[in-house]
Enzyme design. Structure first.
Site, PDB file in Angstrom:
ATOM      1  CB  SER A  17      -0.970  -0.005   1.180  1.00 55.39           C
ATOM      2  OG  SER A  17      -1.944  -1.006   0.981  1.00 55.39           O
ATOM      3  CE  LYS A  66      -8.859  -6.413   4.685  1.00 52.69           C
ATOM      4  NZ  LYS A  66      -9.083  -6.976   3.346  1.00 52.69           N
ATOM      5  N   GLY A 242      -4.897 -11.241  -8.502  1.00 51.15           N
ATOM      6  CA  GLY A 242      -5.575 -10.115  -7.861  1.00 51.15           C
ATOM      7  C   GLY A 242      -4.779  -8.836  -7.757  1.00 51.15           C
TER       8      GLY A 242
HETATM    9  P1  NDP Z   1     -10.552 -15.713   4.957  1.00 51.45           P
HETATM   10  O1  NDP Z   1      -9.551 -16.299   5.889  1.00 51.45           O
HETATM   11  O2  NDP Z   1     -11.615 -14.818   5.485  1.00 51.45           O
HETATM   12  O3  NDP Z   1     -11.317 -16.928   4.196  1.00 51.45           O
HETATM   13  C1  NDP Z   1     -10.587 -17.959   3.619  1.00 51.45           C
HETATM   14  C2  NDP Z   1     -11.511 -18.881   2.816  1.00 51.45           C
HETATM   15  O4  NDP Z   1     -10.686 -19.772   2.076  1.00 51.45           O
HETATM   16  C3  NDP Z   1     -12.451 -19.728   3.659  1.00 51.45           C
HETATM   17  O5  NDP Z   1     -13.704 -19.797   3.016  1.00 51.45           O
HETATM   18  C4  NDP Z   1     -11.758 -21.099   3.675  1.00 51.45           C
HETATM   19  O6  NDP Z   1     -12.667 -22.169   3.737  1.00 51.45           O
HETATM   20  C5  NDP Z   1     -11.119 -21.106   2.311  1.00 51.45           C
HETATM   21  N1  NDP Z   1      -9.925 -21.970   2.222  1.00 51.45           N
HETATM   22  C6  NDP Z   1      -8.759 -21.837   2.893  1.00 51.45           C
HETATM   23  N2  NDP Z   1      -7.873 -22.789   2.508  1.00 51.45           N
HETATM   24  C7  NDP Z   1      -8.499 -23.530   1.563  1.00 51.45           C
HETATM   25  C8  NDP Z   1      -8.124 -24.666   0.793  1.00 51.45           C
HETATM   26  N3  NDP Z   1      -6.901 -25.199   0.900  1.00 51.45           N
HETATM   27  N4  NDP Z   1      -9.022 -25.179  -0.083  1.00 51.45           N
HETATM   28  C9  NDP Z   1     -10.259 -24.633  -0.209  1.00 51.45           C
HETATM   29  N5  NDP Z   1     -10.677 -23.559   0.510  1.00 51.45           N
HETATM   30  C10 NDP Z   1      -9.802 -23.008   1.381  1.00 51.45           C
HETATM   31  O7  NDP Z   1      -9.697 -14.997   3.805  1.00 51.45           O
HETATM   32  P2  NDP Z   1     -10.114 -13.737   2.926  1.00 51.45           P
HETATM   33  O8  NDP Z   1     -11.473 -13.990   2.401  1.00 51.45           O
HETATM   34  O9  NDP Z   1      -9.844 -12.499   3.656  1.00 51.45           O
HETATM   35  O10 NDP Z   1      -9.031 -13.796   1.737  1.00 51.45           O
HETATM   36  C11 NDP Z   1      -9.082 -14.818   0.753  1.00 51.45           C
HETATM   37  C12 NDP Z   1      -7.983 -14.585  -0.272  1.00 51.45           C
HETATM   38  O11 NDP Z   1      -8.238 -13.390  -0.995  1.00 51.45           O
HETATM   39  C13 NDP Z   1      -6.586 -14.439   0.343  1.00 51.45           C
HETATM   40  O12 NDP Z   1      -5.679 -15.205  -0.408  1.00 51.45           O
HETATM   41  C14 NDP Z   1      -6.287 -12.957   0.201  1.00 51.45           C
HETATM   42  O13 NDP Z   1      -4.915 -12.737   0.009  1.00 51.45           O
HETATM   43  C15 NDP Z   1      -7.069 -12.606  -1.056  1.00 51.45           C
HETATM   44  N6  NDP Z   1      -7.433 -11.196  -1.088  1.00 51.45           N
HETATM   45  C16 NDP Z   1      -6.976 -10.428  -2.109  1.00 51.45           C
HETATM   46  C17 NDP Z   1      -7.270  -9.090  -2.175  1.00 51.45           C
HETATM   47  C18 NDP Z   1      -6.742  -8.265  -3.311  1.00 51.45           C
HETATM   48  O14 NDP Z   1      -6.783  -7.031  -3.225  1.00 51.45           O
HETATM   49  N7  NDP Z   1      -6.254  -8.881  -4.383  1.00 51.45           N
HETATM   50  C19 NDP Z   1      -8.100  -8.433  -1.148  1.00 51.45           C
HETATM   51  C20 NDP Z   1      -8.598  -9.356  -0.133  1.00 51.45           C
HETATM   52  C21 NDP Z   1      -8.250 -10.673  -0.111  1.00 51.45           C
HETATM   53  P3  NDP Z   1     -13.373 -22.627   5.133  1.00 51.45           P
HETATM   54  O15 NDP Z   1     -14.443 -21.606   5.376  1.00 51.45           O
HETATM   55  O16 NDP Z   1     -13.915 -23.972   4.851  1.00 51.45           O
HETATM   56  O17 NDP Z   1     -12.301 -22.605   6.173  1.00 51.45           O
END
Ligand code: NDP
Length: 276
Positions: A17, A66, A242
Site C-alpha cells: 500500500s 478488518k 488479484g
Molecule cells: P478468509 O480467511 O476470510 O477466508 C478464507 C476462505 O478460504 C475460507 O472460506 C476457507 O474455507 C477457504 N480456504 C482456505 N484454505 C483452503 C483450501 N486449501 N481449499 C479450499 N478452501 C480453502 O480470507 P479472505 O477472504 O480475507 O481472503 C481470501 C484470499 O483473498 C486471500 O488469499 C487474500 O490474500 C485474497 N485477497 C486479495 C485481495 C486483493 O486485493 N487482491 C483483497 C482481499 C483478499 P473454510 O471456510 O472452509 O475454512
C-alpha cells in the site's frame, strides 16, 4: 506538513500500500505521506487513536484488523456493512467513516481492466471468507446470469448466498454449495479462498471451467497458482491474479480521501508478477 495516511496490520512489512499510494500521489500531484503501521494483535484501537491524535487523516486496514476496524468505526458505509469488515477509514474530528473497497476493486479490475463483462454470465466464486463476502453485492450489481459460492465449509457458503440474495437490488439466483455438489460450466471462476497462499488446490473439478472464460485468483504475486494451473490445463487462456484488484481498491480509497481518482495502469504494471 503533508497530510498523513497509513496502512495498519500485523504483520505489515509485506504491504504494497505505501508503494501504491505514494505512486498515486505523484501521479495526481497530491502532497501526502503514507506509511506502514504495525499494531500488536490486541492493540488496534490504541494504535489508531495515537495515529489520529498525531494528525492522521485516513487509514487502510489489512489482516487481521478488518473486523476491529468495523467495531471502531462510527459511520459504516453500506459496502462495509455488507462485507462485515472495513478496509479503509477516514477521520474527521470524532467521526470515523469506514468503507470496504475490496469488492468494487475486484469488479473494476474484471470489467474495466480485463474487459470481462459479467452481465448474463455464469459466475463461480470459491471461498466464503471476508473477500467473498465483500465481493458479493458488487458482483451481483453487474447482473450475472447466476452466482454460485462454493466452500469447504458448506454452511458458510449457504449463509452468504442467503445474505447476498436478500440484499441485492436485482433477482440474480445465488446458491451456496460444497465442492462435491458443484455442477455445470462457468464463464468466470474466481478463487477467493486463501488456498493459493499455501500453494494448495481446492477440490475443484476441472469441468467447471468454460474454455472461453476467465479464471481469476484473488491472491496476487504468486505466479501460476495451483488454481490457475488447473484452469490452464482445462483450456482456459484468460488467466489473472488479484494485483489489479489490489490497485483498484487502493484507487477507490485514494479518490475517497483526496477527491481525485488516479490511473492504476502504471502501478499494476510495476506490481505484476508473470503467471508462469
Ligand atoms: P478468509 O480467511 O476470510 O477466508 C478464507 C476462505 O478460504 C475460507 O472460506 C476457507 O474455507 C477457504 N480456504 C482456505 N484454505 C483452503 C483450501 N486449501 N481449499 C479450499 N478452501 C480453502 O480470507 P479472505 O477472504 O480475507 O481472503 C481470501 C484470499 O483473498 C486471500 O488469499 C487474500 O490474500 C485474497 N485477497 C486479495 C485481495 C486483493 O486485493 N487482491 C483483497 C482481499 C483478499 P473454510 O471456510 O472452509 O475454512
Amino acid at each position: 506538513m503533508p497530510d498523513r495516511y497509513a496502512v495498519i496490520g500485523n504483520p505489515i512489512e509485506q504491504s504494497k500500500s505505501p508503494f501504491i499510494h505514494t505512486a498515486f500521489a505523484q501521479l495526481t500531484g497530491q502532497v501526502m505521506d503514507y506509511s506502514k503501521l504495525f499494531a500488536p494483535l490486541d492493540g488496534f484501537a490504541a494504535a489508531v487513536d495515537a495515529f489520529r491524535v498525531s494528525g492522521g487523516h485516513g487509514m487502510n486496514v489489512t489482516a487481521p484488523f478488518k473486523l476491529d476496524a468495523f467495531a471502531y468505526a462510527t459511520h459504516l458505509a453500506p459496502s462495509a456493512q455488507m462485507a462485515g469488515a472495513v478496509n479503509a477509514m477516514k477521520f474527521e474530528g470524532d467521526k470515523v467513516y469506514a468503507e470496504n473497497f475490496d469488492g468494487v476493486g475486484l469488479v473494476r479490475d474484471l470489467v474495466c481492466n480485463l474487459q470481462c463483462p459479467l452481465q448474463g454470465r455464469r459466475v463461480l466464486i470459491l471461498g466464503a471468507g471476508g473477500a467473498t463476502r465483500g465481493a458479493l453485492l458488487p458482483l451481483l450489481a453487474e447482473q450475472p446470469a447466476e452466482l454460485v459460492i462454493v466452500n469447504r465449509t458448506v454452511a458458510k457458503a449457504q449463509a452468504l448466498a442467503t445474505l447476498a440474495y436478500q440484499h441485492q437490488t436485482g433477482k440474480v439466483p445465488v446458491t451456496g454449495v460444497g465442492y462435491e455438489a458443484l455442477q455445470g460450466v462457468f464463464d468466470v471462476v474466481l478463487n477467493a479462498s486463501s488456498s493459493s497462499l499455501t500453494a494448495e488446490l481446492p477440490p475443484l473439478p476441472a469441468s467447471v471451467f468454460g474454455t472461453g472464460g476467465l479464471a481469476y485468483d484473488l491472491t496476487y504475486g504468486k505466479g501460476l497458482t495451483p488454481f490457475l494451473k488447473l484452469a490452464q490445463q482445462a483450456g482456459v487462456t484468460h488467466l489473472a491474479d488479484g494485483v489489479g484488484m489490489l490497485a483498484e481498491q487502493a484507487a477507490e480509497a485514494f479518490a475517497w480521501w483526496r477527491g481525485i481518482r488516479p490511473d492504476t495502469a502504471a502501478v499494476i504494471h510495476k506490481l505484476t508478477v508473470p503467471l508462469v
